[in-house]
Design a protein around this motif. Structure first.
Motif, PDB file in Angstrom:
ATOM      1  N   MET A 142       0.057  18.486  -2.191  1.00 22.07           N
ATOM      2  CA  MET A 142       0.707  19.126  -0.851  1.00 22.07           C
ATOM      3  C   MET A 142       0.042  18.962   0.030  1.00 22.07           C
ATOM      4  N   LEU A 143      -1.157  18.150   0.001  1.00 25.33           N
ATOM      5  CA  LEU A 143      -1.994  17.389   1.137  1.00 25.33           C
ATOM      6  C   LEU A 143      -1.936  16.063   1.551  1.00 25.33           C
ATOM      7  N   ALA A 144      -1.049  15.376   0.028  1.00 26.65           N
ATOM      8  CA  ALA A 144       0.069  14.403   0.643  1.00 26.65           C
ATOM      9  C   ALA A 144       1.197  14.373   1.310  1.00 26.65           C
ATOM     10  N   VAL A 145       1.786  15.371   0.863  1.00 26.59           N
ATOM     11  CA  VAL A 145       3.355  15.636   1.522  1.00 26.59           C
ATOM     12  C   VAL A 145       2.963  15.803   2.712  1.00 26.59           C
ATOM     13  N   MET A 146       1.666  16.845   3.524  1.00 28.67           N
ATOM     14  CA  MET A 146       1.565  16.853   4.527  1.00 28.67           C
ATOM     15  C   MET A 146       0.940  15.859   5.949  1.00 28.67           C
ATOM     16  N   SER A 147       1.070  14.442   5.058  1.00 27.50           N
ATOM     17  CA  SER A 147       1.408  14.084   5.615  1.00 27.50           C
ATOM     18  C   SER A 147       2.275  13.596   6.849  1.00 27.50           C
TER      19      SER A 147
ATOM     20  N   ILE B 205       6.268   9.235   1.547  1.00 25.12           N
ATOM     21  CA  ILE B 205       5.270  10.028   0.114  1.00 25.12           C
ATOM     22  C   ILE B 205       6.712  11.693  -0.358  1.00 25.12           C
ATOM     23  N   PHE B 206       6.703  12.402   0.774  1.00 30.76           N
ATOM     24  CA  PHE B 206       7.761  13.404   0.440  1.00 30.76           C
ATOM     25  C   PHE B 206       8.774  13.131  -0.979  1.00 30.76           C
ATOM     26  N   LEU B 207       9.611  12.005  -0.615  1.00 26.50           N
ATOM     27  CA  LEU B 207      10.311  12.014  -1.954  1.00 26.50           C
ATOM     28  C   LEU B 207       9.663  11.301  -2.552  1.00 26.50           C
ATOM     29  N   GLY B 208       8.518  10.682  -3.042  1.00 24.59           N
ATOM     30  CA  GLY B 208       8.177  10.329  -4.198  1.00 24.59           C
ATOM     31  C   GLY B 208       6.953  11.721  -4.903  1.00 24.59           C
ATOM     32  N   ALA B 209       7.234  12.986  -3.741  1.00 25.99           N
ATOM     33  CA  ALA B 209       6.539  13.848  -4.679  1.00 25.99           C
ATOM     34  C   ALA B 209       7.999  14.698  -5.713  1.00 25.99           C
ATOM     35  N   ILE B 210       9.069  14.335  -4.424  1.00 26.62           N
ATOM     36  CA  ILE B 210      10.351  15.404  -5.132  1.00 26.62           C
ATOM     37  C   ILE B 210      10.544  14.345  -6.725  1.00 26.62           C
ATOM     38  N   ALA B 211      10.462  13.051  -6.199  1.00 24.10           N
ATOM     39  CA  ALA B 211      11.183  12.008  -7.266  1.00 24.10           C
ATOM     40  C   ALA B 211      10.769  12.907  -9.006  1.00 24.10           C
ATOM     41  N   GLY B 212       9.088  12.893  -8.500  1.00 18.73           N
ATOM     42  CA  GLY B 212       8.439  12.873  -9.236  1.00 18.73           C
ATOM     43  C   GLY B 212       8.021  14.265 -10.376  1.00 18.73           C
ATOM     44  N   SER B 213       8.337  15.136  -9.546  1.00 13.20           N
ATOM     45  CA  SER B 213       8.295  16.818  -9.893  1.00 13.20           C
ATOM     46  C   SER B 213      10.550  16.567 -10.806  1.00 13.20           C
ATOM     47  N   THR B 214      10.746  16.463  -9.913  1.00 13.10           N
ATOM     48  CA  THR B 214      12.095  16.705 -11.015  1.00 13.10           C
ATOM     49  C   THR B 214      12.533  15.201 -11.981  1.00 13.10           C
ATOM     50  N   LEU B 215      11.253  14.195 -12.012  1.00 15.27           N
ATOM     51  CA  LEU B 215      11.266  13.493 -13.286  1.00 15.27           C
ATOM     52  C   LEU B 215      10.087  14.510 -14.113  1.00 15.27           C
ATOM     53  N   GLY B 216       9.099  14.781 -13.845  1.00 13.67           N
ATOM     54  CA  GLY B 216       8.242  15.790 -14.655  1.00 13.67           C
ATOM     55  C   GLY B 216       8.834  17.252 -15.995  1.00 13.67           C
TER      56      GLY B 216
ATOM     57  N   GLY C 192       0.711  -1.402   0.166  1.00 12.79           N
ATOM     58  CA  GLY C 192      -0.288  -0.035  -0.157  1.00 12.79           C
ATOM     59  C   GLY C 192       1.215   1.102   0.095  1.00 12.79           C
ATOM     60  N   MET C 193       1.942   1.713  -0.012  1.00 10.20           N
ATOM     61  CA  MET C 193       2.667   2.605   0.393  1.00 10.20           C
ATOM     62  C   MET C 193       3.286   2.585  -0.965  1.00 10.20           C
ATOM     63  N   ALA C 194       3.681   1.140  -1.402  1.00 12.07           N
ATOM     64  CA  ALA C 194       5.090   1.840  -1.687  1.00 12.07           C
ATOM     65  C   ALA C 194       3.583   2.388  -3.870  1.00 12.07           C
ATOM     66  N   LEU C 195       2.151   1.783  -3.403  1.00 12.79           N
ATOM     67  CA  LEU C 195       1.458   2.232  -4.295  1.00 12.79           C
ATOM     68  C   LEU C 195       1.345   3.435  -4.334  1.00 12.79           C
ATOM     69  N   SER C 196       1.235   3.818  -2.869  1.00 14.28           N
ATOM     70  CA  SER C 196       0.869   5.688  -2.250  1.00 14.28           C
ATOM     71  C   SER C 196       1.736   6.243  -3.382  1.00 14.28           C
ATOM     72  N   VAL C 197       3.005   6.261  -2.658  1.00 11.97           N
ATOM     73  CA  VAL C 197       4.351   6.162  -3.480  1.00 11.97           C
ATOM     74  C   VAL C 197       4.068   7.093  -5.174  1.00 11.97           C
ATOM     75  N   LEU C 198       3.683   6.060  -5.535  1.00 11.23           N
ATOM     76  CA  LEU C 198       3.821   5.487  -6.945  1.00 11.23           C
ATOM     77  C   LEU C 198       2.420   6.530  -7.734  1.00 11.23           C
TER      78      LEU C 198
END
Length: 107
Positions: free
Chosen positions: A83-88, A93-104, A4-10
């Motif tokens: 932002m709401l996901a990062v505020m968890s 989750i934070f690293l997933g948001a950073i990696a996604g932003s970098t990749l995007g 579940g955590m891996a899916l959330s990060v993805l």
């Protein structure tokens, strides 16, 4: 659970990539809208057109502006979702948001 955590990060990673894609699409529409504006700023170009006397450039500019507005709404919604996901305050989750932003941004 770990799955579940891996899916959330993805999902957050993909939302961040989509956010960057929407941001780029909005910039492309802005460029096209600026190119659709009249080249000269003569008195005739600045006056309001008479009823039924609309130039094609004004029509194109309007639709580019509508597209930019829709892109802006999608960008704001995606930004708040990430932002709401990062505020968890979850590091993964934070690293997933950073990696996604970098990749995007890279793409």
């Amino acid at each position: 659970s770990p799955a579940g955590m891996a899916l959330s990060v993805l999902v957050i990673l993909l939302l961040s990539v989509l956010y960057e894609a929407v941001k780029m699409g909005k910039a492309v529409l802005l460029r096209r809208a600026l190119l659709a504006l009249p080249r000269s700023l003569s008195q005739e170009a600045l006056t309001e057109p008479q009823e039924g006397d609309s130039s094609p450039a004004q029509g194109r500019w309007f639709w580019f502006h509508v597209g930019q507005t829709l892109f802006h709404v999608v960008q704001v919604v995606l930004g708040y979702m990430v932002m709401l996901a990062v505020m968890s305050y979850n590091a993964w989750i934070f690293l997933g948001a950073i990696a996604g932003s970098t990749l995007g941004y890279f793409m």
